[in-house]
Design a protein around this motif. Structure first.
Motif, PDB file in Angstrom:
ATOM      1  N   ARG A  69       5.380   2.372 -13.488  1.00  0.00           N
ATOM      2  CA  ARG A  69       6.843   2.463 -13.526  1.00  0.00           C
ATOM      3  C   ARG A  69       7.331   3.695 -12.760  1.00  0.00           C
ATOM      4  N   GLU A  70       6.648   4.820 -12.954  1.00  0.00           N
ATOM      5  CA  GLU A  70       7.008   6.051 -12.238  1.00  0.00           C
ATOM      6  C   GLU A  70       6.822   5.876 -10.733  1.00  0.00           C
ATOM      7  N   TYR A  71       5.706   5.248 -10.351  1.00  0.00           N
ATOM      8  CA  TYR A  71       5.435   5.022  -8.931  1.00  0.00           C
ATOM      9  C   TYR A  71       6.484   4.098  -8.316  1.00  0.00           C
ATOM     10  N   GLY A  72       6.948   3.130  -9.091  1.00  0.00           N
ATOM     11  CA  GLY A  72       7.967   2.213  -8.597  1.00  0.00           C
ATOM     12  C   GLY A  72       9.265   2.929  -8.265  1.00  0.00           C
ATOM     13  N   VAL A  73       9.628   3.909  -9.066  1.00  0.00           N
ATOM     14  CA  VAL A  73      10.829   4.711  -8.802  1.00  0.00           C
ATOM     15  C   VAL A  73      10.630   5.537  -7.540  1.00  0.00           C
ATOM     16  N   ILE A  74       9.434   6.096  -7.380  1.00  0.00           N
ATOM     17  CA  ILE A  74       9.133   6.901  -6.198  1.00  0.00           C
ATOM     18  C   ILE A  74       9.269   6.074  -4.926  1.00  0.00           C
ATOM     19  N   ALA A  75       8.775   4.843  -4.954  1.00  0.00           N
ATOM     20  CA  ALA A  75       8.788   3.984  -3.766  1.00  0.00           C
ATOM     21  C   ALA A  75      10.202   3.798  -3.221  1.00  0.00           C
ATOM     22  N   LYS A  76      11.174   3.720  -4.102  1.00  0.00           N
ATOM     23  CA  LYS A  76      12.551   3.489  -3.680  1.00  0.00           C
ATOM     24  C   LYS A  76      13.187   4.712  -3.025  1.00  0.00           C
ATOM     25  N   GLN A  77      12.557   5.876  -3.163  1.00  0.00           N
ATOM     26  CA  GLN A  77      13.132   7.111  -2.647  1.00  0.00           C
ATOM     27  C   GLN A  77      12.444   7.632  -1.386  1.00  0.00           C
ATOM     28  N   LEU A  78      11.404   6.957  -0.941  1.00  0.00           N
ATOM     29  CA  LEU A  78      10.672   7.401   0.237  1.00  0.00           C
ATOM     30  C   LEU A  78      11.302   6.871   1.515  1.00  0.00           C
ATOM     31  N   ALA A  79      11.136   7.605   2.616  1.00  0.00           N
ATOM     32  CA  ALA A  79      11.634   7.163   3.912  1.00  0.00           C
ATOM     33  C   ALA A  79      10.775   6.042   4.467  1.00  0.00           C
ATOM     34  N   VAL A  80       9.494   6.036   4.093  1.00  0.00           N
ATOM     35  CA  VAL A  80       8.573   5.011   4.580  1.00  0.00           C
ATOM     36  C   VAL A  80       7.476   4.786   3.542  1.00  0.00           C
ATOM     37  N   TYR A  81       7.078   3.541   3.354  1.00  0.00           N
ATOM     38  CA  TYR A  81       5.918   3.234   2.523  1.00  0.00           C
ATOM     39  C   TYR A  81       5.236   1.996   3.095  1.00  0.00           C
ATOM     40  N   CYS A  82       4.108   1.652   2.550  1.00  0.00           N
ATOM     41  CA  CYS A  82       3.303   0.570   3.120  1.00  0.00           C
ATOM     42  C   CYS A  82       3.046  -0.530   2.087  1.00  0.00           C
ATOM     43  N   VAL A  83       3.260  -1.770   2.477  1.00  0.00           N
ATOM     44  CA  VAL A  83       2.931  -2.934   1.659  1.00  0.00           C
ATOM     45  C   VAL A  83       1.582  -3.476   2.119  1.00  0.00           C
ATOM     46  N   VAL A  84       0.687  -3.708   1.171  1.00  0.00           N
ATOM     47  CA  VAL A  84      -0.620  -4.287   1.463  1.00  0.00           C
ATOM     48  C   VAL A  84      -0.622  -5.714   0.938  1.00  0.00           C
ATOM     49  N   ASP A  85      -0.654  -6.678   1.853  1.00  0.00           N
ATOM     50  CA  ASP A  85      -0.565  -8.086   1.479  1.00  0.00           C
ATOM     51  C   ASP A  85      -1.963  -8.702   1.458  1.00  0.00           C
ATOM     52  N   PHE A  86      -2.432  -9.100   0.266  1.00  0.00           N
ATOM     53  CA  PHE A  86      -3.762  -9.686   0.128  1.00  0.00           C
ATOM     54  C   PHE A  86      -3.795 -11.166   0.507  1.00  0.00           C
ATOM     55  N   ASP A  87      -2.657 -11.666   0.971  1.00  0.00           N
ATOM     56  CA  ASP A  87      -2.596 -13.058   1.410  1.00  0.00           C
ATOM     57  C   ASP A  87      -2.334 -13.134   2.912  1.00  0.00           C
ATOM     58  N   SER A  88      -2.588 -12.008   3.621  1.00  0.00           N
ATOM     59  CA  SER A  88      -2.251 -11.956   5.039  1.00  0.00           C
ATOM     60  C   SER A  88      -3.136 -10.949   5.777  1.00  0.00           C
ATOM     61  N   ARG A  89      -3.208 -11.126   7.090  1.00  0.00           N
ATOM     62  CA  ARG A  89      -3.868 -10.154   7.964  1.00  0.00           C
ATOM     63  C   ARG A  89      -2.887  -9.639   9.019  1.00  0.00           C
ATOM     64  N   GLN A  90      -1.620  -9.904   8.824  1.00  0.00           N
ATOM     65  CA  GLN A  90      -0.603  -9.544   9.801  1.00  0.00           C
ATOM     66  C   GLN A  90      -0.139  -8.094   9.632  1.00  0.00           C
ATOM     67  N   VAL A  91       0.354  -7.512  10.728  1.00  0.00           N
ATOM     68  CA  VAL A  91       0.885  -6.151  10.716  1.00  0.00           C
ATOM     69  C   VAL A  91       2.318  -6.187  11.225  1.00  0.00           C
ATOM     70  N   SER A  92       3.220  -5.503  10.526  1.00  0.00           N
ATOM     71  CA  SER A  92       4.608  -5.436  10.969  1.00  0.00           C
ATOM     72  C   SER A  92       5.250  -4.166  10.435  1.00  0.00           C
ATOM     73  N   CYS A  93       6.397  -3.826  10.996  1.00  0.00           N
ATOM     74  CA  CYS A  93       7.163  -2.671  10.512  1.00  0.00           C
ATOM     75  C   CYS A  93       8.636  -3.017  10.610  1.00  0.00           C
ATOM     76  N   THR A  94       9.332  -2.954   9.487  1.00  0.00           N
ATOM     77  CA  THR A  94      10.745  -3.308   9.449  1.00  0.00           C
ATOM     78  C   THR A  94      11.549  -2.217   8.748  1.00  0.00           C
ATOM     79  N   PHE A  95      12.839  -2.173   9.069  1.00  0.00           N
ATOM     80  CA  PHE A  95      13.755  -1.226   8.422  1.00  0.00           C
ATOM     81  C   PHE A  95      14.637  -2.012   7.468  1.00  0.00           C
TER      82      PHE A  95
END
Length: 242
Positions: A69-95
């Motif tokens: 829960r604490e980490y979830g709050v942190i994620a919303k306040q960062l300028a950038v973070y990374c999603v790791v998708d275990f159903d994909s091998r694709q790479v992308s970057c979006t704003f």
């Protein structure tokens, strides 16, 4: 870096060694405090009840659940973070939602090196130490998040900054590069070290970014002797606290 794991089903990977390894490396990264890792509650419960994973992995997973829960709050306040998708091998970057979101597949973490500290290219070790001190100070005394900040040093050595950046980018690494603009005058053009970086380099392009500092040298902001004094004092403080 904060890694948010999605589409992860730990109990279904009995015949998928790569996904087991990727998940294990992410858990180790969290447990060793290299990065922050968020995993969905249901995925953690499946992992804890599965016989596919070692005791240390389950311990680290339990730790993630306690802080989720604490980490979830942190994620919303960062300028950038990374999603790791275990159903994909694709790479992308979006704003989106005023944040940069880097998305990578689970295969990025098959290599244990990629679960370590995020790489930082600087022109020399002194610059690296200086930026590390600034990042630590900002994190501890200015940012409300109070996070620990650490990087892996990559030597740019002036003219080698661009080749190092290109090599690591081509290897698919998550990398940040900081260089001085080397302008002899604010209205003059950039020096040879920074001007070779393209507009594409200077924006998030999948997993890498170059930031050209808007000063001739980092020492322009603070005299070299002050930087050295800070670094020496920090080193002595570490020795005293060991």
């Amino acid at each position: 870096m904060l890694f948010k794991v999605e589409n992860c089903f730990p109990d279904q990977y009995e015949n998928d060694v790569d996904k087991q390894l990727a998940l294990d490396h992410l858990l180790l990264s969290s447990g060793r405090r290299k990065n922050i890792v968020i995993i969905e509650k249901n995925a953690i419960e499946k992992l804890l009840h599965s016989k596919l994973y070692r005791a240390p992995a389950k311990t680290f997973a339990s730790d993630i659940e306690k802080n989720r829960r604490e980490y979830g709050v942190i994620a919303k306040q960062l300028a950038v973070y990374c999603v790791v998708d275990f159903d994909s091998r694709q790479v992308s970057c979006t704003f989106q939602n005023n944040q940069w979101v880097i998305r990578v597949g689970y295969d990025y973490f098959i290599d244990p090196e990629n679960s370590g500290l995020i790489g930082l290219i600087t022109e020399g070790e002194l610059d690296f130490n200086f930026y590390s001190v600034i990042a630590t100070y900002y994190s501890k005394y200015i940012s409300p998040l109070k996070l620990d900040v650490s990087f892996k040093f990559h030597h740019g050595a002036g003219s080698q900054s661009k080749p190092s950046f290109d090599r690591l980018t081509n290897e698919g690494k998550i990398i940040l590069c900081l260089v001085d603009n080397d302008k002899s005058h604010p209205k003059k053009g950039e020096g040879s070290t920074s001007k070779v970086f393209t507009h594409y380099d200077r924006n998030y392009n999948n997993k890498s970014l170059v930031n050209v500092i808007n000063v001739r040298e980092i020492e322009t902001l603070l005299p070299l002797n002050i930087i050295e004094k800070i670094l020496v004092e920090q080193k002595n403080l570490k020795i005293l606290t060991l």
